[in-house]
Design a protein around this motif. Structure first.
Motif, PDB file in Angstrom:
ATOM      1  N   LEU A 130       6.968   0.833   6.665  1.00 19.58           N
ATOM      2  CA  LEU A 130       8.379   1.064   6.359  1.00 19.58           C
ATOM      3  C   LEU A 130       8.618   2.354   5.595  1.00 19.58           C
ATOM      4  CD1 LEU A 130      11.305  -0.143   6.271  1.00 19.58           C
ATOM      5  CD2 LEU A 130      10.674  -1.187   4.095  1.00 19.58           C
ATOM      6  N   VAL A 131       9.561   3.152   6.069  1.00 20.73           N
ATOM      7  CA  VAL A 131      10.134   4.243   5.272  1.00 20.73           C
ATOM      8  C   VAL A 131      11.432   3.700   4.692  1.00 20.73           C
ATOM      9  CG1 VAL A 131      11.097   6.565   5.264  1.00 20.73           C
ATOM     10  CG2 VAL A 131       9.088   6.061   6.676  1.00 20.73           C
ATOM     11  N   GLU A 132      11.441   3.469   3.389  1.00 20.90           N
ATOM     12  CA  GLU A 132      12.578   2.800   2.761  1.00 20.90           C
ATOM     13  C   GLU A 132      13.349   3.749   1.853  1.00 20.90           C
ATOM     14  OE1 GLU A 132      10.851   0.401  -1.001  1.00 20.90           O
ATOM     15  OE2 GLU A 132       9.632   0.248   0.815  1.00 20.90           O
ATOM     16  N   ASN A 133      14.557   3.345   1.545  1.00 18.31           N
ATOM     17  CA  ASN A 133      15.419   4.105   0.638  1.00 18.31           C
ATOM     18  C   ASN A 133      15.286   3.534  -0.770  1.00 18.31           C
ATOM     19  OD1 ASN A 133      17.025   5.998   2.430  1.00 18.31           O
ATOM     20  ND2 ASN A 133      17.339   4.042   3.469  1.00 18.31           N
ATOM     21  N   ARG A 134      14.573   4.256  -1.629  1.00 14.32           N
ATOM     22  CA  ARG A 134      14.389   3.788  -2.992  1.00 14.32           C
ATOM     23  C   ARG A 134      15.697   3.805  -3.769  1.00 14.32           C
ATOM     24  NH1 ARG A 134       8.818   6.662  -5.235  1.00 14.32           N
ATOM     25  NH2 ARG A 134       7.337   5.295  -4.150  1.00 14.32           N
ATOM     26  N   LEU A 135      15.744   2.979  -4.806  1.00 13.79           N
ATOM     27  CA  LEU A 135      16.899   2.931  -5.692  1.00 13.79           C
ATOM     28  C   LEU A 135      17.166   4.282  -6.338  1.00 13.79           C
ATOM     29  CD1 LEU A 135      19.059   1.474  -7.374  1.00 13.79           C
ATOM     30  CD2 LEU A 135      17.224   0.689  -8.892  1.00 13.79           C
ATOM     31  N   VAL A 136      16.094   5.034  -6.647  1.00 14.42           N
ATOM     32  CA  VAL A 136      16.263   6.297  -7.368  1.00 14.42           C
ATOM     33  C   VAL A 136      16.671   7.451  -6.453  1.00 14.42           C
ATOM     34  CG1 VAL A 136      14.708   5.667  -9.243  1.00 14.42           C
ATOM     35  CG2 VAL A 136      13.790   6.771  -7.194  1.00 14.42           C
ATOM     36  N   GLY A 137      16.890   7.190  -5.169  1.00 17.78           N
ATOM     37  CA  GLY A 137      17.504   8.206  -4.316  1.00 17.78           C
ATOM     38  C   GLY A 137      16.626   8.809  -3.249  1.00 17.78           C
ATOM     39  N   MET A 138      15.311   8.705  -3.383  1.00 13.75           N
ATOM     40  CA  MET A 138      14.433   9.314  -2.387  1.00 13.75           C
ATOM     41  C   MET A 138      13.966   8.272  -1.369  1.00 13.75           C
ATOM     42  SD  MET A 138      10.940   9.652  -4.637  1.00 13.75           S
ATOM     43  CE  MET A 138      11.854  10.143  -6.101  1.00 13.75           C
ATOM     44  N   LYS A 139      13.453   8.749  -0.256  1.00 14.96           N
ATOM     45  CA  LYS A 139      12.798   7.882   0.712  1.00 14.96           C
ATOM     46  C   LYS A 139      11.308   7.814   0.394  1.00 14.96           C
ATOM     47  CE  LYS A 139      15.985   8.580   4.625  1.00 14.96           C
ATOM     48  NZ  LYS A 139      16.387   7.180   4.827  1.00 14.96           N
ATOM     49  N   SER A 140      10.701   6.670   0.649  1.00 19.76           N
ATOM     50  CA  SER A 140       9.261   6.525   0.452  1.00 19.76           C
ATOM     51  C   SER A 140       8.695   5.700   1.594  1.00 19.76           C
ATOM     52  CB  SER A 140       8.942   5.862  -0.895  1.00 19.76           C
ATOM     53  OG  SER A 140       9.391   4.520  -0.898  1.00 19.76           O
ATOM     54  N   ARG A 141       7.399   5.881   1.824  1.00 17.41           N
ATOM     55  CA  ARG A 141       6.743   5.177   2.927  1.00 17.41           C
ATOM     56  C   ARG A 141       5.643   4.282   2.371  1.00 17.41           C
ATOM     57  NH1 ARG A 141       2.770   6.963   6.884  1.00 17.41           N
ATOM     58  NH2 ARG A 141       2.803   5.543   8.675  1.00 17.41           N
ATOM     59  N   GLY A 142       5.605   3.063   2.840  1.00 16.16           N
ATOM     60  CA  GLY A 142       4.569   2.141   2.421  1.00 16.16           C
ATOM     61  C   GLY A 142       4.244   1.162   3.531  1.00 16.16           C
ATOM     62  N   VAL A 143       3.116   0.498   3.392  1.00 15.06           N
ATOM     63  CA  VAL A 143       2.725  -0.569   4.311  1.00 15.06           C
ATOM     64  C   VAL A 143       2.660  -1.867   3.512  1.00 15.06           C
ATOM     65  CG1 VAL A 143       0.847  -1.502   5.719  1.00 15.06           C
ATOM     66  CG2 VAL A 143       1.491   0.896   5.932  1.00 15.06           C
ATOM     67  N   HIS A 147       0.859  -1.183   0.000  1.00 14.68           N
ATOM     68  CA  HIS A 147       0.000   0.000   0.000  1.00 14.68           C
ATOM     69  C   HIS A 147       0.898   1.236   0.000  1.00 14.68           C
ATOM     70  CE1 HIS A 147      -3.373  -2.526   1.750  1.00 14.68           C
ATOM     71  NE2 HIS A 147      -2.323  -3.169   2.227  1.00 14.68           N
ATOM     72  N   GLU A 148       0.658   2.153  -0.925  1.00 15.75           N
ATOM     73  CA  GLU A 148       1.377   3.422  -0.941  1.00 15.75           C
ATOM     74  C   GLU A 148       0.411   4.535  -1.313  1.00 15.75           C
ATOM     75  OE1 GLU A 148       5.948   2.588  -2.223  1.00 15.75           O
ATOM     76  OE2 GLU A 148       4.470   2.277  -3.818  1.00 15.75           O
ATOM     77  N   GLY A 149       0.783   5.779  -0.990  1.00 16.05           N
ATOM     78  CA  GLY A 149      -0.004   6.937  -1.376  1.00 16.05           C
ATOM     79  C   GLY A 149      -0.949   7.412  -0.294  1.00 16.05           C
ATOM     80  N   LEU A 150      -1.753   8.446  -0.653  1.00 15.43           N
ATOM     81  CA  LEU A 150      -2.718   9.074   0.249  1.00 15.43           C
ATOM     82  C   LEU A 150      -2.079   9.427   1.588  1.00 15.43           C
ATOM     83  CD1 LEU A 150      -5.983   7.061  -0.565  1.00 15.43           C
ATOM     84  CD2 LEU A 150      -5.240   9.245  -1.492  1.00 15.43           C
ATOM     85  N   ASP A 151      -2.724   9.062   2.701  1.00 14.34           N
ATOM     86  CA  ASP A 151      -2.229   9.437   4.024  1.00 14.34           C
ATOM     87  C   ASP A 151      -0.900   8.783   4.357  1.00 14.34           C
ATOM     88  OD1 ASP A 151      -4.095   7.189   3.941  1.00 14.34           O
ATOM     89  OD2 ASP A 151      -3.662   6.947   6.075  1.00 14.34           O
ATOM     90  N   LEU A 152      -0.543   7.693   3.658  1.00 14.31           N
ATOM     91  CA  LEU A 152       0.719   7.014   3.950  1.00 14.31           C
ATOM     92  C   LEU A 152       1.933   7.846   3.531  1.00 14.31           C
ATOM     93  CD1 LEU A 152      -0.149   3.349   2.890  1.00 14.31           C
ATOM     94  CD2 LEU A 152      -0.194   4.360   5.176  1.00 14.31           C
ATOM     95  N   GLU A 153       1.699   8.860   2.704  1.00 12.84           N
ATOM     96  CA  GLU A 153       2.822   9.697   2.287  1.00 12.84           C
ATOM     97  C   GLU A 153       3.324  10.600   3.409  1.00 12.84           C
ATOM     98  OE1 GLU A 153       1.592  11.698  -1.269  1.00 12.84           O
ATOM     99  OE2 GLU A 153       1.907   9.913  -2.517  1.00 12.84           O
ATOM    100  N   ASP A 154       2.569  10.686   4.487  1.00 11.93           N
ATOM    101  CA  ASP A 154       2.986  11.463   5.658  1.00 11.93           C
ATOM    102  C   ASP A 154       3.399  10.496   6.765  1.00 11.93           C
ATOM    103  OD1 ASP A 154       3.329  13.062   7.866  1.00 11.93           O
ATOM    104  OD2 ASP A 154       1.444  14.149   7.646  1.00 11.93           O
TER     105      ASP A 154
END
Length: 412
Positions: free
Chosen positions: A267-280, A191-198
């Motif tokens: 998880l807030v993970e380190n993407r390959l493309v350089g940014m951090k992202s948050r997902g469940v 799951h990514e996006g919406l409220d998970l982006e915060d």
């Protein structure tokens, strides 16, 4: 490489029926001179998501839908190698990452068989999947042009996509309020996006419809569930004493794990493309299998192999996460991992309780654990022999200390 649109008459599209790929079909036809679009869906265990997909693809403008049934290949050739390696990426069990190379393989095979001029996918220019898909395609069809609309079009958000779909009469199963980006297969659901982006916000686990593979630990039963898993050479072969194929074991532990709130990862993970992202991530069965496998390895692997394997598992996980499945290093690591699994055979007992996996016993005919050696009671172990070992092991420390004392005296 810039694509000559005039030469693109037939495109194979990685098609899930989700938001991105649904709007890509009319967009390709508008922007690539009305080519034939062959939609390809990879069945890796996403269940009812395939229902009605052929009609939807054709109604959106595709000439046909090809469904590649890849469940068994996914389990045996992609999930099992990762399990043997105990491969993870920052705690993530690679549920999206380990399916992408197989899907890329299927896309390339269909494109070559159909005489396609290009392959298209719906991965965004911010994500990891664009890399995973394209490296896999390059391995199987190195000269095939690849179209990634997210890197070309003027659509800037998923809200824009929903608006575009409405204008082009593309039916969607989501709305702007339920517009999570999801990926589902036999192994997991992301799951990514919406409220998970915060990352300051707590995921709404108790919200109806958010979790799909299980329940929140809070809603799990108050009574624990005991299970046993048998492994042979690192591969699960039986559940609760009943022999069955790996795919059936995975389906059953998915159910058991889901019912007990197992395998939910925020998880807030380190993407390959350089940014951090948050997902469940929901990985109920996979979390149980990884835990059981690592538990069994504690008694069947010697210290040096176990420690080196833990180091290489990080490298293995990074290769999978980064789309480097079809590489010489990955192949070499597979050979190492297979060799470590020769005696990873035995039975693991676990207790599942409100999101927790609790060890309940492990046995193996190849166990390196000796009760006689480890016991605090009387045994054949001669404790006096430890003195000589300590003297030799500590000799460098002693020599350094003697030198330091000598130099200190001389300087005074």
């Amino acid at each position: 490489m810039k694509i000559d649109k005039s030469k693109i008459k037939k495109i194979v599209l990685a098609y899930s029926g989700g938001l991105d790929t649904s709007v890509i079909i009319p967009w390709l036809k508008e922007n690539y001179n009305d080519p034939e679009i062959i939609a390809v869906s990879a069945n890796v265990g996403q269940g009812d998501e395939l229902d009605g997909l052929e009609e939807k693809a054709k109604n959106s403008g595709a000439s046909k839908l090809v469904v590649a049934n890849l469940e068994e290949e996914y389990v045996n050739d992609y999930l099992i190698p990762c399990l043997k390696a105990d491969a993870k990426y920052e705690g993530y069990l690679l549920g999206t990452a380990n399916a992408r190379p197989l899907i890329a393989k299927a896309l390339a095979q269909v494109a070559l068989a159909e005489g396609a001029d290009a392959i298209a996918h719906g991965a965004t220019g911010k994500g990891n999947d664009q890399v995973r898909f394209e490296l896999g395609i390059k391995h199987f069809a190195p000269d095939m042009p690849i179209i990634a609309p997210w890197r070309e079009w003027d659509i800037v958000s998923r809200e824009d996509e929903i608006d575009y779909a409405a204008v082009h009469h593309v039916p969607l199963r989501i709305s702007k309020e339920t517009n999570y980006s999801k990926d589902k297969n036999l192994w997991h659901l992301s799951h990514e996006g919406l409220d998970l982006e915060d990352p300051s916000l707590e995921p709404t686990y108790e919200k109806p419809g958010f979790l799909e593979m299980g329940v929140s630990p809070i809603d799990a039963p108050d009574k624990p569930t005991y299970i046993s898993l048998d492994f042979e050479q690192g591969v699960p072969v039986a559940l609760n004493g009943e022999k069955m194929p790996v795919m059936e074991i995975l389906e059953k532990v998915n159910k058991l794990g889901g019912e007990n709130g197992i395998g939910i990862l925020d998880l807030v993970e380190n993407r390959l493309v350089g940014m951090k992202s948050r997902g469940v991530y929901e990985t109920p069965g996979g979390t149980i299998l990884y835990f059981a496998h690592e538990y069994l390895e504690t008694i069947t692997l010697d210290k040096q192999v176990q420690h080196k394997k833990e180091e290489l598992a990080i490298t293995y996980g990074e290769l999978v996460y980064d789309g480097q499945w079809f590489t010489p290093l990955k192949k070499a690591l597979d050979a190492f991992m297979d060799s470590t699994q020769e005696k990873v055979t035995g039975t693991v007992k676990l207790k599942l309780y409100k999101g927790n996996i609790i060890k309940a016993g492990v046995t193996s005919p190849y166990s390196l654990y000796s009760t006689d050696l480890a016991t605090f009671d009387e045994s054949d172990y001669d404790q006096a022999e430890a003195a000589g070992f300590i003297n030799l092991f500590g000799l460098p420390i002693k020599v350094q200390a003697q030198l330091d004392q000598k130099l200190k005296k001389e300087n005074n």
